[in-house]
Motif scaffolding. Structure first.
Motif, PDB file in Angstrom:
ATOM      1  N   ALA A 266      14.263   1.912   0.498  1.00 29.48           N
ATOM      2  CA  ALA A 266      13.215   1.690   1.499  1.00 29.48           C
ATOM      3  C   ALA A 266      13.094   0.220   1.876  1.00 29.48           C
ATOM      4  N   ILE A 267      13.469  -0.683   0.974  1.00 31.12           N
ATOM      5  CA  ILE A 267      13.341  -2.108   1.265  1.00 31.12           C
ATOM      6  C   ILE A 267      14.127  -2.494   2.513  1.00 31.12           C
ATOM      7  N   ASN A 268      15.235  -1.825   2.768  1.00 30.51           N
ATOM      8  CA  ASN A 268      16.048  -2.179   3.935  1.00 30.51           C
ATOM      9  C   ASN A 268      15.378  -1.779   5.243  1.00 30.51           C
ATOM     10  N   ALA A 269      14.714  -0.635   5.266  1.00 27.55           N
ATOM     11  CA  ALA A 269      13.960  -0.235   6.454  1.00 27.55           C
ATOM     12  C   ALA A 269      12.795  -1.188   6.682  1.00 27.55           C
ATOM     13  N   LEU A 270      12.146  -1.614   5.609  1.00 29.82           N
ATOM     14  CA  LEU A 270      11.007  -2.531   5.726  1.00 29.82           C
ATOM     15  C   LEU A 270      11.457  -3.909   6.197  1.00 29.82           C
ATOM     16  N   VAL A 271      12.549  -4.408   5.620  1.00 28.95           N
ATOM     17  CA  VAL A 271      13.071  -5.722   6.032  1.00 28.95           C
ATOM     18  C   VAL A 271      13.493  -5.692   7.498  1.00 28.95           C
ATOM     19  N   SER A 272      14.116  -4.592   7.935  1.00 33.46           N
ATOM     20  CA  SER A 272      14.523  -4.451   9.332  1.00 33.46           C
ATOM     21  C   SER A 272      13.322  -4.486  10.274  1.00 33.46           C
ATOM     22  N   ALA A 273      12.182  -4.016   9.765  1.00 34.14           N
ATOM     23  CA  ALA A 273      10.958  -4.004  10.577  1.00 34.14           C
ATOM     24  C   ALA A 273      10.100  -5.245  10.334  1.00 34.14           C
ATOM     25  N   ASP A 274      10.622  -6.221   9.586  1.00 32.31           N
ATOM     26  CA  ASP A 274       9.891  -7.451   9.257  1.00 32.31           C
ATOM     27  C   ASP A 274       8.586  -7.171   8.514  1.00 32.31           C
ATOM     28  N   ILE A 275       8.638  -6.227   7.600  1.00 31.06           N
ATOM     29  CA  ILE A 275       7.495  -5.924   6.735  1.00 31.06           C
ATOM     30  C   ILE A 275       7.909  -6.224   5.301  1.00 31.06           C
ATOM     31  N   LEU A 276       7.184  -7.114   4.652  1.00 30.24           N
ATOM     32  CA  LEU A 276       7.490  -7.440   3.265  1.00 30.24           C
ATOM     33  C   LEU A 276       6.496  -6.727   2.353  1.00 30.24           C
ATOM     34  N   ASP A 278       4.589  -5.555  -1.286  1.00 28.24           N
ATOM     35  CA  ASP A 278       4.021  -6.341  -2.385  1.00 28.24           C
ATOM     36  C   ASP A 278       4.944  -6.374  -3.591  1.00 28.24           C
ATOM     37  N   ALA A 279       5.838  -5.420  -3.671  1.00 32.67           N
ATOM     38  CA  ALA A 279       6.837  -5.402  -4.750  1.00 32.67           C
ATOM     39  C   ALA A 279       7.944  -4.441  -4.366  1.00 32.67           C
ATOM     40  N   VAL A 280       9.100  -4.672  -4.938  1.00 36.73           N
ATOM     41  CA  VAL A 280      10.212  -3.745  -4.784  1.00 36.73           C
ATOM     42  C   VAL A 280      10.610  -3.289  -6.179  1.00 36.73           C
ATOM     43  N   PHE A 281      10.775  -1.962  -6.346  1.00 39.10           N
ATOM     44  CA  PHE A 281      11.067  -1.379  -7.645  1.00 39.10           C
ATOM     45  C   PHE A 281      12.513  -0.884  -7.674  1.00 39.10           C
ATOM     46  N   SER A 282      13.173  -1.067  -8.821  1.00 41.24           N
ATOM     47  CA  SER A 282      14.558  -0.615  -8.955  1.00 41.24           C
ATOM     48  C   SER A 282      14.846  -0.253 -10.409  1.00 41.24           C
ATOM     49  N   LYS A 288      26.800  -0.161  -8.312  1.00 43.65           N
ATOM     50  CA  LYS A 288      26.594  -0.522  -6.904  1.00 43.65           C
ATOM     51  C   LYS A 288      25.124  -0.727  -6.542  1.00 43.65           C
ATOM     52  N   ASN A 289      24.248  -0.623  -7.511  1.00 44.67           N
ATOM     53  CA  ASN A 289      22.821  -0.693  -7.208  1.00 44.67           C
ATOM     54  C   ASN A 289      22.427  -1.983  -6.502  1.00 44.67           C
ATOM     55  N   HIS A 290      23.046  -3.095  -6.889  1.00 43.76           N
ATOM     56  CA  HIS A 290      22.677  -4.383  -6.283  1.00 43.76           C
ATOM     57  C   HIS A 290      22.969  -4.418  -4.787  1.00 43.76           C
ATOM     58  N   GLN A 291      23.905  -3.544  -4.332  1.00 38.10           N
ATOM     59  CA  GLN A 291      24.237  -3.534  -2.905  1.00 38.10           C
ATOM     60  C   GLN A 291      23.067  -3.043  -2.052  1.00 38.10           C
ATOM     61  N   VAL A 292      22.174  -2.271  -2.654  1.00 36.91           N
ATOM     62  CA  VAL A 292      20.975  -1.812  -1.940  1.00 36.91           C
ATOM     63  C   VAL A 292      20.133  -3.007  -1.486  1.00 36.91           C
ATOM     64  N   PHE A 293      20.213  -4.111  -2.214  1.00 39.63           N
ATOM     65  CA  PHE A 293      19.355  -5.263  -1.956  1.00 39.63           C
ATOM     66  C   PHE A 293      20.100  -6.422  -1.299  1.00 39.63           C
ATOM     67  N   GLU A 294      21.294  -6.169  -0.783  1.00 42.09           N
ATOM     68  CA  GLU A 294      22.086  -7.237  -0.169  1.00 42.09           C
ATOM     69  C   GLU A 294      21.380  -7.854   1.026  1.00 42.09           C
ATOM     70  N   LYS A 295      20.744  -7.025   1.851  1.00 40.63           N
ATOM     71  CA  LYS A 295      20.038  -7.520   3.034  1.00 40.63           C
ATOM     72  C   LYS A 295      18.886  -8.441   2.625  1.00 40.63           C
ATOM     73  N   LEU A 296      18.157  -8.042   1.608  1.00 42.15           N
ATOM     74  CA  LEU A 296      17.034  -8.844   1.103  1.00 42.15           C
ATOM     75  C   LEU A 296      17.534 -10.179   0.564  1.00 42.15           C
ATOM     76  N   ILE A 297      18.610 -10.125  -0.223  1.00 46.61           N
ATOM     77  CA  ILE A 297      19.146 -11.341  -0.838  1.00 46.61           C
ATOM     78  C   ILE A 297      19.781 -12.249   0.206  1.00 46.61           C
TER      79      ILE A 297
END
Length: 611
Positions: A266-276, A278-282, A288-297
């Protein structure tokens, strides 16, 4: 009931005996005993205004033989467990035992009057052999409870054999049994596949992540509890419905109406919409899990707290530079061993099918409320598995035709039928179990998503209007210090190093004994070696390095070894047993050796740094 049967139940199934004693003394008139044409016992059962035969009125034995022949034509392999629905006078059970004397089985007799009548006429000790695992009578348990109890005896297959009369009288109950056993087998296969896929990842991640666990606060117990208690929280998942509600999520964020916890993709949809959030859970242990957060990083968005499960893929923790918090997962043997009593029951988060379910446990433990779900589709919508803005090169966001053809049907929040898959369905069932366990205020805002029992559906527009009426203070909520004590930590670490040394000695002993077993056919020598190798294996099971870490790293192989061990112990021919023992250890020990080498290297390089 005949005295011999009373004694049999007391000794073998005391629970059934206790249940029978608890029943009220009433006249039972719905079963009429009769003799068949061949002079065998049968009976008529009152059903409404008519009576039906329990067994054949001509030859109950022949009917039973035909039933067993028909039901076992596809053969019953060694991993099958047979469930008899209906005991009656035991003709089918006798025919089965005659054909499969070493096969385990269970019996369900749904009619209390039939059971009482039969218990007066036949001997249970003569009817049943030692392979009877469970005996259930009438409404002593629900069918869910029965199957749950039988589960430990079920292998890869389940065969339900219903008496012909019962097949007509109890159609709904038998259908329910089929569904329950099918789900059980399916879930066991999923668990097996999950363990096989992640068993090494869980251990490697737990070891490599341990330094982060010691350096970050535990979200459940190391931060101010009052800032969460009775505060609203939205668990934001990556389902396709999230796209419809993204602006409402923004409104909640801008007005500080609730905590926004993003789970998984879900973090990628939120980042795409410029919504940060309060926390991201993983918590995903995959490589390959870290690839989910590539956009954020990549965007350098390092102000969002990352709340990680202690067995999460370790690369994510090295790559993400923002604030971190942790929770202890039930798969993390390292932290649970080294910190021991420092890990309270409240702090342990049970491994679950998704990070949404893990987060659901956490916010319940924090007594947050209402707990609101967004984007929790748990099914397919518009043939997509993820919301817009979520695309990966290692998994297709669009559901392919083959997946749709293999999908399951479930009810959605509107009462319609939608398609889902086994993974989503397991997530839904897990959410339902935890919702029942914690019993707080839950709301599902996912439009078109699967119905989740115990979590009411309400549109996010109505939730904002009715349940999120004032802002809350969330400033620097994640700040806190790690509070684990280290009084026994170093002692535990030293003991672990000693256990590694002891393990090497016993491993060498068991390898040498297995070689001796393979090199002799002398019966007396083999008996001695069997006792010696069992004694060494017992020592290994008490060794902390082996039992806490190696066994968990090769869980699948260890369970298969235990299954073989139980079977071969019943082999009377000592030479055949020696071959079975030798083959079993030849298959198992290479996994032990490989796991021990990997784990010792990891402990020396990772954990020692914290000494």
């Amino acid at each position: 009931m005949h005295i011999d049967n009373i004694n049999y139940l007391r000794e073998n199934f005391p629970r059934v005996r206790k249940y029978m004693l608890s029943l009220p003394e009433i006249e039972r008139i719905n079963v009429e005993e009769l003799k068949a044409k061949n002079d065998s016992m049968t009976a008529k059962i009152q059903v409404g205004e008519k009576k039906v035969f329990l067994h054949s009125s001509y030859s109950p034995e022949k009917e039973a033989e035909q039933l067993i022949h028909k039901e076992t034509q596809a053969n019953i392999d060694e991993d099958s467990h047979v469930i008899f629905f209906g005991m009656g006078y035991g003709y089918a059970i006798k025919a089965f035992i005659s054909k499969y004397p070493s096969k385990e089985y269970s019996v369900i007799e749904p009619n209390i009057e039939v059971f009482e009548k039969v218990s007066e006429k036949i001997s249970f000790s003569s009817l049943f052999n030692t392979k009877l695992k469970y005996l259930f009578v009438a409404e002593e348990f629900s069918y869910e409870e029965m199957i749950s109890k039988i589960a430990q005896s079920i292998g890869k297959q389940v065969k339900i054999i219903a008496l012909p009369t019962y097949a007509n009288l109890y159609k709904a109950e038998i259908s329910q049994l089929y569904d329950l056993t099918k789900n059980l087998i399916r879930n066991k296969r999923v668990t097996f596949a999950t363990n096989y896929k992640f068993q090494l990842n869980w251990m490697e991640n737990s070891i490599k992540n341990h330094r982060y666990v010691l350096d970050t606060p535990n979200i459940v117990s190391h931060v101010d509890f009052e800032q969460f208690r009775n505060k609203p929280v939205v668990i934001i998942s990556a389902g396709p419905s999230l796209s419809q509600d993204i602006e409402h999520i923004r409104y909640i964020k801008d007005n500080k109406l609730a905590y926004l916890f993003s789970v998984g993709s879900a973090i990628n949809a939120l980042v795409s919409a410029d919504i940060l959030p309060d926390a991201v859970f993983s918590y995903d242990p995959g490589v390959k899990n870290h690839q989910v957060f590539e956009k954020l990083i990549a965007k350098g968005l390092d102000s969002i707290p990352l709340v990680f499960g202690s067995s999460v893929g370790y690369r994510l923790l090295d790559l993400y530079k923002g604030p971190k918090m942790h929770f202890i997962t039930s798969q993390d043997q390292v932290t649970r061993y080294l910190l021991g009593d420092e890990i309270l029951k409240k702090e342990l988060i049970l491994d679950s099918p998704s990070i949404a379910v893990m987060t659901f446990q956490i916010v319940n433990k924090l007594e947050m409320g209402p707990i609101i779900f967004a984007g929790q589709n748990l099914g397919y919508l518009y043939n997509r598995r993820y919301a817009e803005g979520i695309d990966y090169n290692f998994i297709d966001s669009n559901v392919q035709e083959k997946e749709m053809n293999n999908s399951l049907n479930v009810e959605d929040v509107y009462g319609n039928v939608i398609q889902t898959n086994l993974g989503f369905n397991n997530m839904r069932e897990s959410l339902e179990r935890f919702a029942s366990m914690y019993n707080r205020q839950y709301i599902n805002t996912t439009k078109g998503g699967a119905k989740i029992k115990g979590i009411e559906f309400k549109t996010i527009e109505d939730v904002i209007e009715d349940d999120l009426k004032k802002g809350i203070n969330k400033d620097n909520w994640w700040e806190g210090n790690n509070k684990y004590g280290v009084l026994n930590y170093h002692n535990k670490l030293n003991k672990l190093h000693d256990a590694i040394d002891d393990f090497k000695i016993e491993l060498n002993n068991i390898i040498n004994l297995n070689v001796k077993i393979s090199n002799t056919d002398d019966n007396s020598a083999l008996e001695c070696y069997f006792k010696e190798i069992d004694a060494v294996r017992s020592k290994l099971e008490k060794n902390a390095f082996y039992s806490f870490f190696i066994v968990k790293t090769i869980k699948v192989q260890h369970e298969l070894m235990i299954e073989k061990l139980l079977k071969l112990s019943k082999e009377p021919n000592i030479l055949i047993r020696s071959n079975l023992v030798n083959n079993m250890y030849n298959n198992y020990l290479p996994y032990v050796v490989k796991a021990s080498n990997i784990l010792e290297s990891l402990f020396l390089s990772e954990i020692k740094e914290n000494d």
